[in-house]
Design a protein around this motif. Sequence first.
Motif, PDB file in Angstrom:
ATOM      1  N   GLU A   1       0.827  -1.200   0.000  1.00 54.42           N
ATOM      2  CA  GLU A   1       0.000   0.000   0.000  1.00 54.42           C
ATOM      3  C   GLU A   1       0.864   1.254   0.000  1.00 54.42           C
ATOM      4  O   GLU A   1       0.551   2.242  -0.673  1.00 54.42           O
ATOM      5  CB  GLU A   1      -0.970  -0.086   1.181  1.00 54.42           C
ATOM      6  CG  GLU A   1      -1.417   1.203   1.785  1.00 54.42           C
ATOM      7  CD  GLU A   1      -0.956   1.233   3.221  1.00 54.42           C
ATOM      8  OE1 GLU A   1       0.223   1.540   3.464  1.00 54.42           O
ATOM      9  OE2 GLU A   1      -1.761   0.898   4.111  1.00 54.42           O
TER      10      GLU A   1
ATOM     11  N   LEU B   1       2.054   2.189  -3.451  1.00 55.07           N
ATOM     12  CA  LEU B   1       1.076   2.938  -4.231  1.00 55.07           C
ATOM     13  C   LEU B   1       0.955   4.377  -3.738  1.00 55.07           C
ATOM     14  O   LEU B   1       0.833   5.319  -4.523  1.00 55.07           O
ATOM     15  CB  LEU B   1      -0.290   2.244  -4.151  1.00 55.07           C
ATOM     16  CG  LEU B   1      -0.343   0.824  -4.718  1.00 55.07           C
ATOM     17  CD1 LEU B   1      -1.711   0.204  -4.465  1.00 55.07           C
ATOM     18  CD2 LEU B   1      -0.026   0.811  -6.209  1.00 55.07           C
TER      19      LEU B   1
ATOM     20  N   TYR C   1      -9.564   4.004  -3.748  1.00 53.97           N
ATOM     21  CA  TYR C   1      -9.814   2.689  -4.324  1.00 53.97           C
ATOM     22  C   TYR C   1     -10.878   1.870  -3.627  1.00 53.97           C
ATOM     23  O   TYR C   1     -10.713   0.688  -3.344  1.00 53.97           O
ATOM     24  CB  TYR C   1      -8.500   1.935  -4.519  1.00 53.97           C
ATOM     25  CG  TYR C   1      -7.567   2.749  -5.390  1.00 53.97           C
ATOM     26  CD1 TYR C   1      -8.068   3.344  -6.554  1.00 53.97           C
ATOM     27  CD2 TYR C   1      -6.259   3.002  -5.042  1.00 53.97           C
ATOM     28  CE1 TYR C   1      -7.268   4.140  -7.341  1.00 53.97           C
ATOM     29  CE2 TYR C   1      -5.440   3.801  -5.834  1.00 53.97           C
ATOM     30  CZ  TYR C   1      -5.949   4.363  -6.987  1.00 53.97           C
ATOM     31  OH  TYR C   1      -5.163   5.162  -7.769  1.00 53.97           O
TER      32      TYR C   1
ATOM     33  N   SER D   1     -10.762   3.702  -9.279  1.00 53.70           N
ATOM     34  CA  SER D   1      -9.889   3.465 -10.427  1.00 53.70           C
ATOM     35  C   SER D   1     -10.614   3.354 -11.752  1.00 53.70           C
ATOM     36  O   SER D   1     -10.046   3.662 -12.798  1.00 53.70           O
ATOM     37  CB  SER D   1      -9.060   2.196 -10.185  1.00 53.70           C
ATOM     38  OG  SER D   1      -9.900   1.084  -9.955  1.00 53.70           O
TER      39      SER D   1
ATOM     40  N   GLU E   1      -5.660   3.892 -11.574  1.00 60.67           N
ATOM     41  CA  GLU E   1      -4.830   3.292 -10.525  1.00 60.67           C
ATOM     42  C   GLU E   1      -3.448   3.929 -10.468  1.00 60.67           C
ATOM     43  O   GLU E   1      -2.759   4.046 -11.492  1.00 60.67           O
ATOM     44  CB  GLU E   1      -4.670   1.786 -10.761  1.00 60.67           C
ATOM     45  CG  GLU E   1      -5.821   0.938 -10.248  1.00 60.67           C
ATOM     46  CD  GLU E   1      -5.730   0.682  -8.753  1.00 60.67           C
ATOM     47  OE1 GLU E   1      -4.735   1.113  -8.136  1.00 60.67           O
ATOM     48  OE2 GLU E   1      -6.654   0.047  -8.214  1.00 60.67           O
ATOM     49  N   ILE E   2      -3.031   4.310  -9.279  1.00 61.20           N
ATOM     50  CA  ILE E   2      -1.708   4.897  -9.101  1.00 61.20           C
ATOM     51  C   ILE E   2      -0.608   3.891  -9.454  1.00 61.20           C
ATOM     52  O   ILE E   2       0.495   4.272  -9.873  1.00 61.20           O
ATOM     53  CB  ILE E   2      -1.523   5.425  -7.664  1.00 61.20           C
ATOM     54  CG1 ILE E   2      -0.250   6.276  -7.550  1.00 61.20           C
ATOM     55  CG2 ILE E   2      -1.503   4.287  -6.657  1.00 61.20           C
ATOM     56  CD1 ILE E   2      -0.303   7.552  -8.345  1.00 61.20           C
ATOM     57  N   GLY E   3      -0.901   2.596  -9.313  1.00 58.79           N
ATOM     58  CA  GLY E   3       0.094   1.583  -9.668  1.00 58.79           C
ATOM     59  C   GLY E   3       0.506   1.652 -11.119  1.00 58.79           C
ATOM     60  O   GLY E   3       1.650   1.350 -11.476  1.00 58.79           O
TER      61      GLY E   3
ATOM     62  N   ASN F   1       3.089   4.412 -11.428  1.00 56.14           N
ATOM     63  CA  ASN F   1       4.393   3.920 -10.974  1.00 56.14           C
ATOM     64  C   ASN F   1       5.046   3.047 -12.038  1.00 56.14           C
ATOM     65  O   ASN F   1       6.249   3.154 -12.304  1.00 56.14           O
ATOM     66  CB  ASN F   1       4.238   3.127  -9.681  1.00 56.14           C
ATOM     67  CG  ASN F   1       3.823   3.992  -8.507  1.00 56.14           C
ATOM     68  OD1 ASN F   1       3.961   5.201  -8.543  1.00 56.14           O
ATOM     69  ND2 ASN F   1       3.310   3.366  -7.459  1.00 56.14           N
TER      70      ASN F   1
ATOM     71  N   THR G   1       9.473  -0.806  -3.886  1.00 54.60           N
ATOM     72  CA  THR G   1       8.783  -0.494  -5.143  1.00 54.60           C
ATOM     73  C   THR G   1       9.693  -0.585  -6.351  1.00 54.60           C
ATOM     74  O   THR G   1       9.338  -1.197  -7.370  1.00 54.60           O
ATOM     75  CB  THR G   1       8.175   0.922  -5.071  1.00 54.60           C
ATOM     76  OG1 THR G   1       7.313   1.006  -3.946  1.00 54.60           O
ATOM     77  CG2 THR G   1       7.390   1.239  -6.337  1.00 54.60           C
TER      78      THR G   1
ATOM     79  N   SER H   1      -1.427  -6.785  -7.483  1.00 53.09           N
ATOM     80  CA  SER H   1      -0.493  -6.198  -8.444  1.00 53.09           C
ATOM     81  C   SER H   1      -0.450  -6.988  -9.748  1.00 53.09           C
ATOM     82  O   SER H   1      -0.178  -6.426 -10.816  1.00 53.09           O
ATOM     83  CB  SER H   1       0.916  -6.108  -7.853  1.00 53.09           C
ATOM     84  OG  SER H   1       1.469  -7.397  -7.652  1.00 53.09           O
TER      85      SER H   1
ATOM     86  N   GLU I   1      -0.807  -3.667 -11.922  1.00 53.10           N
ATOM     87  CA  GLU I   1       0.416  -3.164 -12.537  1.00 53.10           C
ATOM     88  C   GLU I   1       0.930  -4.036 -13.671  1.00 53.10           C
ATOM     89  O   GLU I   1       1.367  -3.535 -14.704  1.00 53.10           O
ATOM     90  CB  GLU I   1       1.532  -3.025 -11.489  1.00 53.10           C
ATOM     91  CG  GLU I   1       1.337  -1.911 -10.497  1.00 53.10           C
ATOM     92  CD  GLU I   1       0.759  -2.381  -9.185  1.00 53.10           C
ATOM     93  OE1 GLU I   1       1.040  -1.755  -8.152  1.00 53.10           O
ATOM     94  OE2 GLU I   1       0.009  -3.381  -9.193  1.00 53.10           O
TER      95      GLU I   1
END
Length: 394
Positions: free
Chosen positions: A14, A17, A126, A153, A176-178, A181, A275, A294, A298
């Motif tokens: 978490e 993210l 989320y 998301s 999604e922030i993933g 990244n 990460t 993930s 991701e």
Amino acid sequence: MKKTICVFTATRAEYGLLKTIIKTLIADGTFNIKVVATAAHLSPEFGMTYQEIEDDGIRIDRKIETLLSSDTPSAVSKSMGLTMIGFADYFAETKPDAFMVLGDRYEALAAVCAAFNARIPIIHLYGGDTTEGAADEAYRHSISKMAYLHMVSTEEYKKRVIQLGEAPDRVFEVGEIGIENALHTKLLSLKELSKSLGIELSSNYALGTFHPVTLENNSAEKQIKALLKALSKHKDMQFLFTKANADVNGRIINKLLEDYCEKQRNFHLFSSLGTLRYLSAIKHAKFVIGNSSSGLIEVPSFKIPTINIGDRQKGRLMASSVICCEPTQSDIEKAVAQALSPEFREIASKTSNPYGDGNTSKKIVKIIKKVFSNPIDLKKKFYDLPFKLENKRT
């Protein structure tokens, strides 16, 4: 005077993210950001991952110890109690103007209860997802009902939060922030990753994480044994695994992984990769296997296959690069063969990620700034959807 946003983090995943959002908020300068680390972050057993936060140059305002050295249902409930007590004291002392929490874990729910009781507006990232095999499903929806502001998301998940009675003008689809990244982090080369891990890696390896399915009774041992038996058929491959998180029966999985790692030279186990190393490991892997979110969020952005085992993530949106299988040795072996096949790898190379375009953190900060520039009224009106009940005679 700047308003203060307290950001909650309890686990490596978490935080991975939240990191980009925290840094974007700090760089923006509109708010005073206070990060609170708790639970698994402070546990030697789970890698003391609060150090990753500090290594990223983010100041931790408070460390709140809550995790017991047991993962029974009773211990989880007691940890939730400690979390509520710890955060009740913290909120009474610091009185933040908002509390940001991501996801669906029991620690997050307990902290949110304390924030709700303290009349602190809750920003929930989320909500609306479904994970039918995990207790996280209920935790997530419960957090949504206590939250004031919602970042979701996808459009489907936005509809679901509104279905819970949350007003549409407080629910925002941000992606999604993933994905951000994955797409915008400068990742390590295979050589750099090998040096960082202390392992001589070839491109013939897979990355894995397997968590307990918390709405099943005593299935963890059987399922992880089935997975390891399936992987043992591939002596020519290397496997990088991260440990299970602090869920009920997570320690059962981790003990079996540790025992297996001691006997298999091609199997490498880590409490946490962080990460950068985790995303870099995805980039160079043949496939990702297990039941972590993930693998659905991701990994499709890297255009490689995901093998999603069992019911933990059941109900979530999935890209065409995801192979779902039962948690049995034979099904997992078939899934691995499919993931390695040229035909499926071609499908994965063309997949489209359903979780957004990778421009999330700036959207979130912009929304928070706009919403919190006005007075907040915590007396929410339940938003009713129109529907018609069938009349049935009894």
